[in-house]
Design an enzyme around this catalytic site. Structure first.
Site, PDB file in Angstrom:
ATOM      1  N   ARG A 152     -13.527  -8.939   2.085  1.00  0.00           N
ATOM      2  CA  ARG A 152     -12.192  -8.692   1.718  1.00  0.00           C
ATOM      3  C   ARG A 152     -11.291  -9.622   2.058  1.00  0.00           C
ATOM      4  O   ARG A 152     -10.207 -10.407   1.393  1.00  0.00           O
ATOM      5  CB  ARG A 152     -11.599  -7.475   2.701  1.00  0.00           C
ATOM      6  CG  ARG A 152     -12.113  -5.969   2.249  1.00  0.00           C
ATOM      7  CD  ARG A 152     -11.789  -5.762   0.660  1.00  0.00           C
ATOM      8  NE  ARG A 152     -10.158  -5.422   0.705  1.00  0.00           N
ATOM      9  CZ  ARG A 152      -9.631  -4.520   1.147  1.00  0.00           C
ATOM     10  NH1 ARG A 152     -10.104  -3.424   1.479  1.00  0.00           N
ATOM     11  NH2 ARG A 152      -8.345  -4.482   0.846  1.00  0.00           N
ATOM     12  N   ASP A 164     -17.328   7.016  -1.612  1.00  0.00           N
ATOM     13  CA  ASP A 164     -16.060   6.827  -0.961  1.00  0.00           C
ATOM     14  C   ASP A 164     -15.791   8.530  -0.356  1.00  0.00           C
ATOM     15  O   ASP A 164     -16.567   9.115  -0.655  1.00  0.00           O
ATOM     16  CB  ASP A 164     -15.001   6.562  -1.739  1.00  0.00           C
ATOM     17  CG  ASP A 164     -13.391   6.272  -1.300  1.00  0.00           C
ATOM     18  OD1 ASP A 164     -13.568   5.943   0.175  1.00  0.00           O
ATOM     19  OD2 ASP A 164     -12.480   6.130  -1.803  1.00  0.00           O
ATOM     20  N   ARG A 203       0.831  -1.115   0.112  1.00  0.00           N
ATOM     21  CA  ARG A 203      -0.172  -0.027  -0.049  1.00  0.00           C
ATOM     22  C   ARG A 203       0.925   1.214  -0.034  1.00  0.00           C
ATOM     23  O   ARG A 203       1.659   1.508   0.748  1.00  0.00           O
ATOM     24  CB  ARG A 203      -1.048  -0.105   1.183  1.00  0.00           C
ATOM     25  CG  ARG A 203      -1.466   1.485   1.481  1.00  0.00           C
ATOM     26  CD  ARG A 203      -2.896   1.406   2.282  1.00  0.00           C
ATOM     27  NE  ARG A 203      -3.985   0.701   1.852  1.00  0.00           N
ATOM     28  CZ  ARG A 203      -5.173   0.658   2.328  1.00  0.00           C
ATOM     29  NH1 ARG A 203      -5.296   1.381   3.515  1.00  0.00           N
ATOM     30  NH2 ARG A 203      -6.002  -0.210   1.799  1.00  0.00           N
ATOM     31  N   HIS A 216      -7.421   0.470  -6.294  1.00  0.00           N
ATOM     32  CA  HIS A 216      -7.467  -0.225  -5.214  1.00  0.00           C
ATOM     33  C   HIS A 216      -8.285  -1.525  -5.365  1.00  0.00           C
ATOM     34  O   HIS A 216      -9.273  -1.768  -5.296  1.00  0.00           O
ATOM     35  CB  HIS A 216      -8.494   0.342  -4.186  1.00  0.00           C
ATOM     36  CG  HIS A 216      -8.333  -0.307  -2.821  1.00  0.00           C
ATOM     37  ND1 HIS A 216      -7.545  -0.978  -2.355  1.00  0.00           N
ATOM     38  CD2 HIS A 216      -9.094   0.299  -1.475  1.00  0.00           C
ATOM     39  CE1 HIS A 216      -7.986  -1.491  -1.123  1.00  0.00           C
ATOM     40  NE2 HIS A 216      -8.704  -0.558  -0.803  1.00  0.00           N
ATOM     41  N   GLN A 224     -10.207  -4.275  -3.427  1.00  0.00           N
ATOM     42  CA  GLN A 224     -11.465  -3.689  -2.925  1.00  0.00           C
ATOM     43  C   GLN A 224     -12.679  -4.108  -3.751  1.00  0.00           C
ATOM     44  O   GLN A 224     -13.765  -4.576  -3.419  1.00  0.00           O
ATOM     45  CB  GLN A 224     -11.621  -2.173  -2.436  1.00  0.00           C
ATOM     46  CG  GLN A 224     -12.913  -1.618  -1.782  1.00  0.00           C
ATOM     47  CD  GLN A 224     -13.344  -2.173  -0.546  1.00  0.00           C
ATOM     48  OE1 GLN A 224     -12.346  -2.145   0.582  1.00  0.00           O
ATOM     49  NE2 GLN A 224     -14.422  -2.827  -0.109  1.00  0.00           N
ATOM     50  N   CYS A 278     -16.440   1.098   0.579  1.00  0.00           N
ATOM     51  CA  CYS A 278     -15.010   0.581   0.747  1.00  0.00           C
ATOM     52  C   CYS A 278     -14.879   0.606   2.068  1.00  0.00           C
ATOM     53  O   CYS A 278     -14.056  -0.038   2.881  1.00  0.00           O
ATOM     54  CB  CYS A 278     -14.080   0.961   0.041  1.00  0.00           C
ATOM     55  SG  CYS A 278     -13.546   2.557   0.087  1.00  0.00           S
TER      56      CYS A 278
HETATM   57  N1  NVA Z   1     -10.131   6.787  -1.435  1.00  0.00           N
HETATM   58  C1  NVA Z   1      -9.547   6.113  -0.136  1.00  0.00           C
HETATM   59  C2  NVA Z   1      -9.733   4.670   0.061  1.00  0.00           C
HETATM   60  C3  NVA Z   1      -9.665   4.300   1.362  1.00  0.00           C
HETATM   61  C4  NVA Z   1      -9.526   2.850   1.345  1.00  0.00           C
HETATM   62  C5  NVA Z   1      -8.121   6.382   0.127  1.00  0.00           C
HETATM   63  O1  NVA Z   1      -7.149   6.403  -0.753  1.00  0.00           O
HETATM   64  O2  NVA Z   1      -7.818   6.967   1.357  1.00  0.00           O
HETATM   65  N1   CP Z   2     -11.226  -0.365   2.577  1.00  0.00           N
HETATM   66  C1   CP Z   2      -9.940  -0.463   3.032  1.00  0.00           C
HETATM   67  O1   CP Z   2      -9.122  -0.675   2.094  1.00  0.00           O
HETATM   68  O2   CP Z   2      -9.950  -0.203   4.180  1.00  0.00           O
HETATM   69  P1   CP Z   2      -8.638   0.036   5.125  1.00  0.00           P
HETATM   70  O3   CP Z   2      -7.941   1.512   4.684  1.00  0.00           O
HETATM   71  O4   CP Z   2      -9.020   0.066   6.506  1.00  0.00           O
HETATM   72  O5   CP Z   2      -7.481  -0.970   4.904  1.00  0.00           O
END
Ligand code: NVA
Ligand code: CP
Length: 309
Positions: free
Chosen positions: A293, A225, A110, A137, A140, A265
């Site tokens: 997930r 989101d 990540r 992502h 997800q 998500c």
């Molecule tokens: N769009 C959000 C998704 C979090 C799971 C982010 O990138 O922070």
């Molecule tokens: N939806 C998701 O990826 O959650 P986290 O940021 O908690 O991993």
């Protein structure tokens, strides 16, 4: 063996890395692995296998689902943060990839820039999984499609409304529309459209409007989101003003199909991108989505690590 392994190893950096038939089978397998887990069946195909998990951003669901998933499949996971590895002290990505991939069997990352993930993958001897970048992502989306399939059947031919920011999740929904054969209607503010190249690749699978109610009309699935993704914290106040009219409300859900589901998500901000009575209401499947997930990623790990053995 050379230390640049591009092409030799199967990675999951995007939904486009798997063929539509493979994705379809993966979703079925996720549902089967979930059933086996609930039945208490012992299934440990990843005994003695290790997953390295590099997190340069926060996570609750992704970290716990990958770690618990490895445990359930008989393997082990190691959490690696830039704060306490050499990754945070400037060791080149290429070197980190060469070293880590000689020690573990799969690496999940990540991070911020998608290019960083691609560079890591190019130097990794083992499969690399995208656990979220600023661009995509994909993990997800496996859980989201699984949830829709469990509750409503095949998503092929359905209409999905994306309300809000054209961010990494929206980009992933565009790729999913291509791969799973649904139509995506994006309701976003002007200037917050998804990535141009991803839109180009998904031609024929989407529509864009700046009217969120029009986007939700007749949709079989409504999803959104946060308005402020990780890394955008300084834009918070401006974004809250711009996205003010893009909250998923019960009125908006009423414009969707009568059997429409609501997915998110998570983490969610009630009163911002979604009203509390929607996310906590009867059309919401967000807890099942979060749980999925775990099962979808177990199916992914199985495919990448032993799928072709
Ligand atoms: N769009 C959000 C998704 C979090 C799971 C982010 O990138 O922070
Ligand atoms: N939806 C998701 O990826 O959650 P986290 O940021 O908690 O991993």
């Amino acid at each position: 063996m050379t230390d640049t392994t591009q092409g030799a190893v199967r990675h999951f950096l995007s939904l486009l890395d798997l063929a539509p038939e493979e994705l379809d089978r993966l979703i079925d397998r996720a549902i089967e692995l979930k059933r086996m887990h609930y039945a208490g069946e012992d299934f440990a195909p990843l005994r003695n296998r290790t997953l390295g998990m590099i997190f340069e951003k926060s996570s609750t669901r992704t970290r716990v689902s990958f770690e618990a998933g490895m445990t359930q499949l008989g393997g082990h996971a190691i959490f690696l943060s830039p704060r306490d590895t050499q990754l945070g002290r400037g060791e080149p990505i290429e070197d980190s990839a060469r070293v880590l991939s000689r020690m573990v069997d799969c690496i999940m990352i990540r991070t911020f820039e998608h290019e960083k993930l691609e560079l890591f993958a190019a130097y990794s001897r083992v499969p690399v999984i995208n656990a979220l970048t600023d661009m995509l992502h994909p993990c997800q989306l496996l859980a989201d499609v699984q949830t829709y399939r469990e509750l409503r059947g095949d998503i092929r031919g359905k209409t999905v409304a994306w309300i809000g920011d054209g961010n990494n999740m929206c980009n992933s929904y565009l790729n999913a529309a291509r791969q799973f054969g649904f139509k995506l209607v994006i309701g976003c503010p002007e200037g917050y459209e998804p990535d141009a190249a991803i839109l180009e690749g998904a031609k024929g699978c989407f529509e864009i409007t700046h009217d969120p109610f029009a986007a939700a009309e007749g949709a079989h699935l409504v999803t959104t989101d946060t308005w402020v993704s990780m890394g955008q914290e300084e834009e918070k106040n401006r974004r809250r003003k711009i996205f003010g009219g893009y909250q998923v409300t019960s009125d908006m859900m009423a414009a969707a199909d009568k059997d429409a589901l609501f997915l998110h998500c998570l983490p969610a901000y009630r009163g911002e991108e979604v009203a509390a009575d929607v996310i906590d209401g009867p059309q919401s499947a967000v807890w099942q989505e979060a749980e999925n997930r775990l099962h979808a990623q177990k199916a992914l790990l199985e495919l990448l690590l032993i799928g072709n053995e």
